[in-house]
Motif scaffolding. Structure first.
Motif, PDB file in Angstrom:
ATOM      1  N   ARG A  93       0.835  -1.203   0.000  1.00 40.71           N
ATOM      2  CA  ARG A  93       0.000   0.000   0.000  1.00 40.71           C
ATOM      3  C   ARG A  93       0.874   1.260   0.000  1.00 40.71           C
ATOM      4  NH1 ARG A  93      -1.904   3.705   3.643  1.00 40.71           N
ATOM      5  NH2 ARG A  93      -3.999   4.571   3.233  1.00 40.71           N
ATOM      6  N   ALA A  94       1.940   1.258   0.790  1.00 41.77           N
ATOM      7  CA  ALA A  94       2.820   2.424   0.851  1.00 41.77           C
ATOM      8  C   ALA A  94       3.450   2.707  -0.516  1.00 41.77           C
ATOM      9  CB  ALA A  94       3.903   2.214   1.907  1.00 41.77           C
ATOM     10  N   ALA A  95       3.802   1.642  -1.234  1.00 41.82           N
ATOM     11  CA  ALA A  95       4.376   1.826  -2.567  1.00 41.82           C
ATOM     12  C   ALA A  95       3.360   2.474  -3.506  1.00 41.82           C
ATOM     13  CB  ALA A  95       4.846   0.482  -3.121  1.00 41.82           C
ATOM     14  N   THR A 101       0.453   7.981  -9.950  1.00 43.83           N
ATOM     15  CA  THR A 101      -0.662   7.401 -10.704  1.00 43.83           C
ATOM     16  C   THR A 101      -1.667   6.729  -9.797  1.00 43.83           C
ATOM     17  OG1 THR A 101       0.770   7.022 -12.613  1.00 43.83           O
ATOM     18  CG2 THR A 101      -1.291   5.766 -12.530  1.00 43.83           C
ATOM     19  N   TYR A 102      -1.199   5.986  -8.802  1.00 40.77           N
ATOM     20  CA  TYR A 102      -2.081   5.089  -8.063  1.00 40.77           C
ATOM     21  C   TYR A 102      -2.426   5.558  -6.655  1.00 40.77           C
ATOM     22  CZ  TYR A 102      -0.890   2.012 -11.916  1.00 40.77           C
ATOM     23  OH  TYR A 102      -0.706   1.493 -13.174  1.00 40.77           O
ATOM     24  N   LYS A 103      -1.846   6.664  -6.196  1.00 35.84           N
ATOM     25  CA  LYS A 103      -2.047   7.049  -4.791  1.00 35.84           C
ATOM     26  C   LYS A 103      -3.499   7.348  -4.461  1.00 35.84           C
ATOM     27  CE  LYS A 103      -0.665  11.891  -5.563  1.00 35.84           C
ATOM     28  NZ  LYS A 103       0.338  12.914  -5.186  1.00 35.84           N
ATOM     29  N   THR A 104      -4.273   7.797  -5.439  1.00 38.06           N
ATOM     30  CA  THR A 104      -5.690   8.076  -5.179  1.00 38.06           C
ATOM     31  C   THR A 104      -6.585   6.913  -5.588  1.00 38.06           C
ATOM     32  OG1 THR A 104      -5.990   9.127  -7.339  1.00 38.06           O
ATOM     33  CG2 THR A 104      -5.328  10.550  -5.495  1.00 38.06           C
ATOM     34  N   MET A 105      -6.011   5.866  -6.131  1.00 40.08           N
ATOM     35  CA  MET A 105      -6.797   4.738  -6.635  1.00 40.08           C
ATOM     36  C   MET A 105      -6.737   3.528  -5.711  1.00 40.08           C
ATOM     37  SD  MET A 105      -5.522   4.978 -10.615  1.00 40.08           S
ATOM     38  CE  MET A 105      -6.502   3.593 -11.182  1.00 40.08           C
ATOM     39  N   VAL A 106      -5.867   3.539  -4.697  1.00 39.50           N
ATOM     40  CA  VAL A 106      -5.610   2.345  -3.902  1.00 39.50           C
ATOM     41  C   VAL A 106      -6.480   2.320  -2.653  1.00 39.50           C
ATOM     42  CG1 VAL A 106      -3.689   3.404  -2.618  1.00 39.50           C
ATOM     43  CG2 VAL A 106      -3.815   0.899  -2.864  1.00 39.50           C
ATOM     44  N   THR A 107      -6.968   1.109  -2.343  1.00 42.33           N
ATOM     45  CA  THR A 107      -7.693   0.838  -1.104  1.00 42.33           C
ATOM     46  C   THR A 107      -7.138  -0.446  -0.509  1.00 42.33           C
ATOM     47  OG1 THR A 107      -9.707   1.831  -2.005  1.00 42.33           O
ATOM     48  CG2 THR A 107      -9.953   0.417  -0.066  1.00 42.33           C
ATOM     49  N   ARG A 111      -6.761  -8.889   2.422  1.00 43.75           N
ATOM     50  CA  ARG A 111      -5.750  -9.756   1.814  1.00 43.75           C
ATOM     51  C   ARG A 111      -5.091  -9.125   0.586  1.00 43.75           C
ATOM     52  NH1 ARG A 111      -9.895 -12.812   3.668  1.00 43.75           N
ATOM     53  NH2 ARG A 111      -9.350 -14.526   5.093  1.00 43.75           N
ATOM     54  N   CYS A 112      -5.443  -7.905   0.272  1.00 48.55           N
ATOM     55  CA  CYS A 112      -4.932  -7.321  -0.960  1.00 48.55           C
ATOM     56  C   CYS A 112      -4.955  -5.799  -0.880  1.00 48.55           C
ATOM     57  CB  CYS A 112      -5.770  -7.778  -2.159  1.00 48.55           C
ATOM     58  SG  CYS A 112      -7.451  -7.122  -2.147  1.00 48.55           S
ATOM     59  N   VAL A 125      -4.383  -6.673  -5.858  1.00 52.32           N
ATOM     60  CA  VAL A 125      -2.969  -7.053  -5.831  1.00 52.32           C
ATOM     61  C   VAL A 125      -2.723  -7.759  -4.500  1.00 52.32           C
ATOM     62  CG1 VAL A 125      -0.598  -6.229  -6.009  1.00 52.32           C
ATOM     63  CG2 VAL A 125      -2.436  -5.034  -7.228  1.00 52.32           C
ATOM     64  N   VAL A 126      -2.448  -9.050  -4.566  1.00 53.09           N
ATOM     65  CA  VAL A 126      -2.376  -9.892  -3.371  1.00 53.09           C
ATOM     66  C   VAL A 126      -0.914 -10.223  -3.074  1.00 53.09           C
ATOM     67  CG1 VAL A 126      -3.157 -12.049  -2.313  1.00 53.09           C
ATOM     68  CG2 VAL A 126      -4.593 -10.905  -4.031  1.00 53.09           C
ATOM     69  N   PRO A 127      -0.339  -9.732  -1.976  1.00 60.14           N
ATOM     70  CA  PRO A 127       1.025 -10.122  -1.621  1.00 60.14           C
ATOM     71  C   PRO A 127       1.113 -11.631  -1.408  1.00 60.14           C
ATOM     72  CG  PRO A 127       0.337  -8.214  -0.349  1.00 60.14           C
ATOM     73  CD  PRO A 127      -0.886  -8.720  -1.048  1.00 60.14           C
ATOM     74  N   TYR A 128       2.141 -12.230  -1.981  1.00 59.87           N
ATOM     75  CA  TYR A 128       2.291 -13.692  -2.002  1.00 59.87           C
ATOM     76  C   TYR A 128       3.759 -14.012  -1.796  1.00 59.87           C
ATOM     77  CZ  TYR A 128       3.174 -18.053  -4.681  1.00 59.87           C
ATOM     78  OH  TYR A 128       3.622 -19.266  -5.117  1.00 59.87           O
ATOM     79  N   LEU A 129       4.029 -14.984  -0.929  1.00 62.75           N
ATOM     80  CA  LEU A 129       5.407 -15.352  -0.624  1.00 62.75           C
ATOM     81  C   LEU A 129       5.570 -16.860  -0.660  1.00 62.75           C
ATOM     82  CD1 LEU A 129       4.499 -12.878   1.528  1.00 62.75           C
ATOM     83  CD2 LEU A 129       6.919 -13.046   2.086  1.00 62.75           C
TER      84      LEU A 129
END
Length: 444
Positions: A93-95, A101-107, A111-112, A125-129
């Motif tokens: 989220r911080a990225a 471009t995406y700072k106003t589009m992200v929620t 899990r994502c 966008v789901v962080p996966y390791l």
């Protein structure tokens, strides 16, 4: 009536997401990934990204009445010492927040991180390791825990089932997602709907039961309604690709009970529409299910649908192969069985769940076990079918169906011949087949 050309036109015009929007989705995901890779703090952790869910399974449908469609992908990140599960979602989220471009589009979701294209779609966008111990995990932010997952294994499982259904499982999933969004009388997460329908695909007269889209729709709804009827209370809903993981946390009893009732209702409606011999009455009955968007095709659409109709053909029978239909049993269905395949430890080679490993080397040992909701006693039959030139040249295509006389519910096999083989099981009680399952075995 089947009204095959009507179904073809309905899928094309009302249900399927068009190629232009799929291409736009590809471009948007590429731009999202590019921005994350360029981020000075998160970029160095990027390893890969993997489509998942409806996007990977090709079951995305058009958004209904101005709603957004959605697509998910896994953002494969390197593990960082000292980070908690929550840290990965926070950092993604911080990225995005650092991006013009995406700072106003992200929620941020549980899990994502969701990127919203207003009035059109959203991309999760789901962080996966892959952890040091080999586990594949995603993040549960609220619980600050990792959840095991096997995205490629689930996609492989879904493709196996779709292949058995002659390519019609994907179409049926799309139709029921449309029905869900159109009727708005039940809710069900797409991953649960995919699992419930995929598990109903049976290796019994599959060339007839899934010969075309309306026939597959009727067959799968019949079997799903029969299975749901056994469970007034929501049963365990296991992930078919990830032993020990369930989907129950994504649903609740009230939603399940309502879904159960509606599937029984709509299964009856579909059967009525399918069995009408009068074309006008059949069309009216299909429109009762899907609404007035289910329209007669144009002359061109009808001609294209007719030209594209292909009768499913079972692969050539091996010299000693048997089919369960040959045994004189009667199909009843309504129950479930699942094959679990384990690669056994040997000489330092990879071992564990074959769904996770996806393929196995020659000269390894496999153990197959089953889980079923069929109450004892019952008879269990196994079938092992090899494919490929190596097995054919050695006269080892196999395909015989054998009774588990010792009732061990397990079977050991060695991986001798390279190719894509399979194992099937059939559960029989009082000469009625109650459940079957199929598991591909890829030997590299």
């Amino acid at each position: 009536m089947k009204l095959l050309a009507y179904f073809s036109a309905f899928l094309k015009n009302a249900v399927n997401l068009n190629q232009t929007r799929l291409n736009q989705l590809d471009d948007r995901v590429a731009a999202i990934v590019s921005a994350l890779r360029a981020d000075q703090q998160l970029g160095e952790l990027y390893h890969d990204h993997v489509p998942q869910g409806s996007w990977a399974h090709r079951t995305i449908i058009k958004p209904f009445n101005g709603h957004e469609f959605d697509a998910d992908f896994l953002l494969h990140l390197q593990e960082v010492d000292g980070w908690s599960p929550r840290d990965y979602l926070r950092e993604v989220r911080a990225a995005f927040k650092r991006s013009s471009t995406y700072k106003t589009m992200v929620t941020k979701k549980n899990r994502c991180c969701r990127i919203v294209y207003a009035g059109d779609c959203h991309v999760d966008v789901v962080p996966y390791l892959v952890l040091a111990d080999g586990r594949e995990v995603i993040v549960n932010y609220a619980a600050n825990e990792f959840e095991e997952t096997n995205p490629q294994g689930f996609t492989d499982w879904m493709k196996e089932k779709d292949d058995l259904a002659n390519g019609n499982l994907r179409r049926v999933i799309r139709l029921l997602k449309y029905l869900r969004d159109y009727k708005q009388t039940f809710t069900v997460p797409s991953v649960i709907l995919t699992t419930l329908l995929g598990e109903r695909v049976q290796t019994w007269h599959e060339q007839a039961r899934y010969s075309d889209t309306p026939t597959a729709l009727k067959s799968l709804l019949d079997d799903l309604a029969a299975w749901l009827d056994l469970y007034p209370t929501m049963p365990t809903l296991p992930d078919p690709s990830c032993p020990g993981t369930t989907f129950n946390h994504r649903w609740d009893q009230d939603q399940y009970a309502n879904f159960r009732n509606k599937i029984k209702l709509y299964s009856g409606w579909v059967t009525e529409a399918y069995e009408h011999e009068d074309k006008t009455q059949s069309l009216a009955a299909w429109q009762r299910v899907f609404g007035t968007a289910f329209q007669p095709p144009t002359t061109t659409e009808a001609a294209l649908a007719k030209a594209a109709t292909i009768q499913p053909i079972r692969e050539s029978r091996a010299p000693h192969e048997q089919y369960i239909e040959d045994f004189g049993f009667v199909w009843k269905g309504g129950r479930s069985v699942r094959i679990n395949a384990e690669v056994l430890p040997k000489g330092g080679f990879r071992h564990g769940s074959l769904r996770r490993l996806r393929r196995v080397s020659p000269l390894q040992s496999l153990q197959f076990t089953i889980n079923t909701d069929v109450p004892e006693p019952y008879d269990l039959y196994w079938k092992v079918r090899n494919r490929g030139s190596e097995a054919a040249d050695a006269g080892q295509l196999r395909g015989e169906i054998v009774l588990d006389k010792k009732r061990t519910r397990t079977r050991r096999e060695s991986t001798s011949w390279r190719g894509r083989h399979y194992v099937e099981v059939y559960i029989v009680k009082d000469r009625m087949i109650l459940a079957t399952d199929h598991h591909d075995v890829a030997i590299a």
